[in-house]
Scaffold this active site. Structure first.
Site, PDB file in Angstrom:
ATOM      1  N   CYS A 161      -1.372   3.962   3.390  1.00  0.00           N
ATOM      2  CA  CYS A 161      -0.189   3.294   3.809  1.00  0.00           C
ATOM      3  C   CYS A 161      -0.585   2.304   5.066  1.00  0.00           C
ATOM      4  O   CYS A 161      -1.187   1.400   4.606  1.00  0.00           O
ATOM      5  CB  CYS A 161       0.619   4.294   4.283  1.00  0.00           C
ATOM      6  SG  CYS A 161       2.544   3.614   4.591  1.00  0.00           S
ATOM      7  N   HIS A 181       1.936   7.364  -0.094  1.00  0.00           N
ATOM      8  CA  HIS A 181       1.516   8.480   0.485  1.00  0.00           C
ATOM      9  C   HIS A 181       0.963   9.671  -0.259  1.00  0.00           C
ATOM     10  O   HIS A 181       1.804  10.465  -0.997  1.00  0.00           O
ATOM     11  CB  HIS A 181       2.504   9.233   1.372  1.00  0.00           C
ATOM     12  CG  HIS A 181       2.761   8.299   2.554  1.00  0.00           C
ATOM     13  ND1 HIS A 181       1.996   8.377   3.828  1.00  0.00           N
ATOM     14  CD2 HIS A 181       3.540   7.353   2.956  1.00  0.00           C
ATOM     15  CE1 HIS A 181       2.429   7.508   4.868  1.00  0.00           C
ATOM     16  NE2 HIS A 181       3.205   6.861   4.213  1.00  0.00           N
ATOM     17  N   GLU A 207      -0.304  12.474   0.073  1.00  0.00           N
ATOM     18  CA  GLU A 207       0.100  13.734   0.574  1.00  0.00           C
ATOM     19  C   GLU A 207       1.497  14.078   0.387  1.00  0.00           C
ATOM     20  O   GLU A 207       1.835  15.326   0.674  1.00  0.00           O
ATOM     21  CB  GLU A 207      -0.337  13.797   2.248  1.00  0.00           C
ATOM     22  CG  GLU A 207       0.512  13.227   3.025  1.00  0.00           C
ATOM     23  CD  GLU A 207       0.338  11.494   3.272  1.00  0.00           C
ATOM     24  OE1 GLU A 207      -0.497  11.158   2.185  1.00  0.00           O
ATOM     25  OE2 GLU A 207       0.592  11.118   4.146  1.00  0.00           O
TER      26      GLU A 207
END
Lengths: 257, 201
Positions: free
Chosen positions: B79, B181, B183
């Site tokens: 990001c 992202h 994650e």
């Protein structure tokens, strides 16, 4: 293409998910971490957790839940309820929340939105607006869980919030919340047309068609709901299949390889 | 061991737990010794470009990261962390980045809603081991208002269509960037992190 989002909302009181109807008559539903995992696995696009507890002691329980949720799920989640300062916000972000939802505190102290956006970025600052129609031509912003009429115009407040740095707005129509007759179309659409940030519709979901209506005609980017998911009245995979068949872009996941 | 650069505010707990689910050892650090001894570096990031660069400078990490990059250490920017890898950003001013990759960062034009927030699809632009088990048009989670403009096309692995073509995954030798992202991107995100691990660890 950017998908429309389906967001289960979990109201947490003293470590348990509860569901209130029109902000009252609170009923115990489930363990928040277990429920979060279930929604994550079923294909929810995001989750929202509202801390509806009152005491500081219970606040610690809530932060603990945020930490557990962050390790268990790998979709984004927003945390709201009682966040009054940059410090409060930092605390839940460090605990693992991706976004924070600010409601009454933003009304009492609008610079909080600006401070939070400049410190953490607009993308994690969500302005939550509880609105109710108080005259044929006016939607009024309410605070303190829908108890106090601020007499601020909801559409003007949404514009101001976006200017101050909110990166998303949750529009909660409190007269239809918990009633399951559908989201409030006019209010959601009016706010979606007034600002250039994503809009999450909240309050009133009862049937699968309500989601289609608010995401298409209501111009919402996401639809939030609680009890229809908690009580298994609507299953997220079924909902997403239905919406996709109706031409709404939905994220669906291939099986894990 | 993967060194996750912990230079300030924001949610890095999710990144850590995603890596641990994949049995990839990681630690949060700003310690030069830990960073130089790591097998790979992840530069996460949310918030403002200038604040992030200020924080990296404050921790004296700018040169450490530039040096590690030039020595061939794998670095993944996520990001804002990806944006920091580039020459400069026009986020509320004009700020120097790490200049490990060439390109500039600018605001998404407001013909679309900004921030770009939610699940969007990856269009594969060039074959890459990072894309193992990732199909064309899989969804990942984006949340950003700025993007890398004028990215070198040879470095573009995946793009995402949001008004403009947004570089979503880039790679140049040992340097990787993901604008979304991983994650927070469900199973696809975990697969991408796993692929990264398999390429560099």
């Amino acid at each position: 293409m950017l998908a429309k989002r389906i967001i289960p909302c979990l109201d947490v009181d003293r470590g348990r998910v509860v569901k209130g109807k029109k902000f009252q008559a609170i009923r115990d539903v489930a363990d928040p971490v277990e429920l979060a995992k279930r929604y994550n696995d079923e294909g929810a696009d995001e989750l929202v957790f509202y801390d509806i507890t009152a005491s500081n002691e219970d606040r610690d329980i809530f932060v603990d839940i945020v930490e557990k949720v962050a390790t268990e799920i790998n979709i984004p989640f927003t945390v709201g309820g009682g966040l009054r300062s940059v410090r409060d916000i930092n605390c839940v972000l460090r605990a693992g929340a991706d976004k924070v939802s600010i409601n009454s505190a933003a009304i009492q102290n609008p610079p909080l939105l600006k401070d939070a956006a400049s410190k953490f970025g607009s993308q994690c600052v969500v302005l939550s607006i509880d609105a109710k129609q108080t005259s044929p031509s006016k939607w009024s912003v309410f605070m303190n869980g829908g108890r106090i009429d601020t007499e601020i115009d909801a559409i003007e407040w949404a514009k101001r919030g976006a200017e101050l740095g909110a990166g998303e707005i949750v529009v909660n129509a409190i007269d239809v919340d918990g009633v399951k007759n559908g989201y409030h179309l006019d209010l959601t659409k009016a706010i979606a047309e007034a600002v250039n940030i994503p809009i999450v519709a909240s309050g009133g979901a009862g049937e699968i068609q309500h989601f289609a209506t608010i995401l298409q005609e209501g111009k919402a980017d996401a639809a939030l709901a609680a009890s229809v998911f908690h009580y298994d009245e609507i299953k997220i995979p079924d909902l997403k299949n239905y919406l996709a068949k109706n031409g709404i872009t939905m994220r669906r996941e291939r099986s894990w390889k | 061991m993967i060194a996750i650069i912990d230079y300030g505010a924001g949610n890095i707990k999710s990144l850590q737990s995603a890596l641990s689910k994949l049995n990839m050892d990681s630690c949060l650090t700003t310690n030069e010794h830990v960073i130089t001894n790591s097998k790979a570096i992840i530069l996460p990031g949310v918030g403002a470009f200038k604040d992030a660069m200020d924080a990296l400078n404050e921790f004296s990490l700018t040169e450490v990261l530039q040096k590690e990059a030039s020595l061939g250490k794998p670095i993944l920017g996520i990001c804002l962390g990806m944006q920091l890898l580039y020459d400069k950003s026009f986020e509320d001013g004009e700020w120097e980045g790490l200049a490990i990759l060439n390109g500039t960062v600018k605001r998404i034009d407001s013909t679309v809603k900004v921030p770009h927030m939610g699940w969007n699809t990856l269009a594969h632009q060039s074959p890459n081991n990072l894309l193992t088990n990732i199909n064309e048009q899989e969804f990942v989670y984006f949340v950003h208002s700025y993007y890398v403009d004028e990215c070198n096309e040879q470095e573009l692995v995946c793009s995402c269509d949001y008004g403009v073509q947004i570089p979503a995954i880039v790679q140049k030798n040992n340097i990787f960037g993901m604008q979304f992202h991983p994650e927070k991107s469900g199973k696809n995100g975990l697969q991408l992190l796993k692929n990264f691990g398999e390429m560099v660890l």
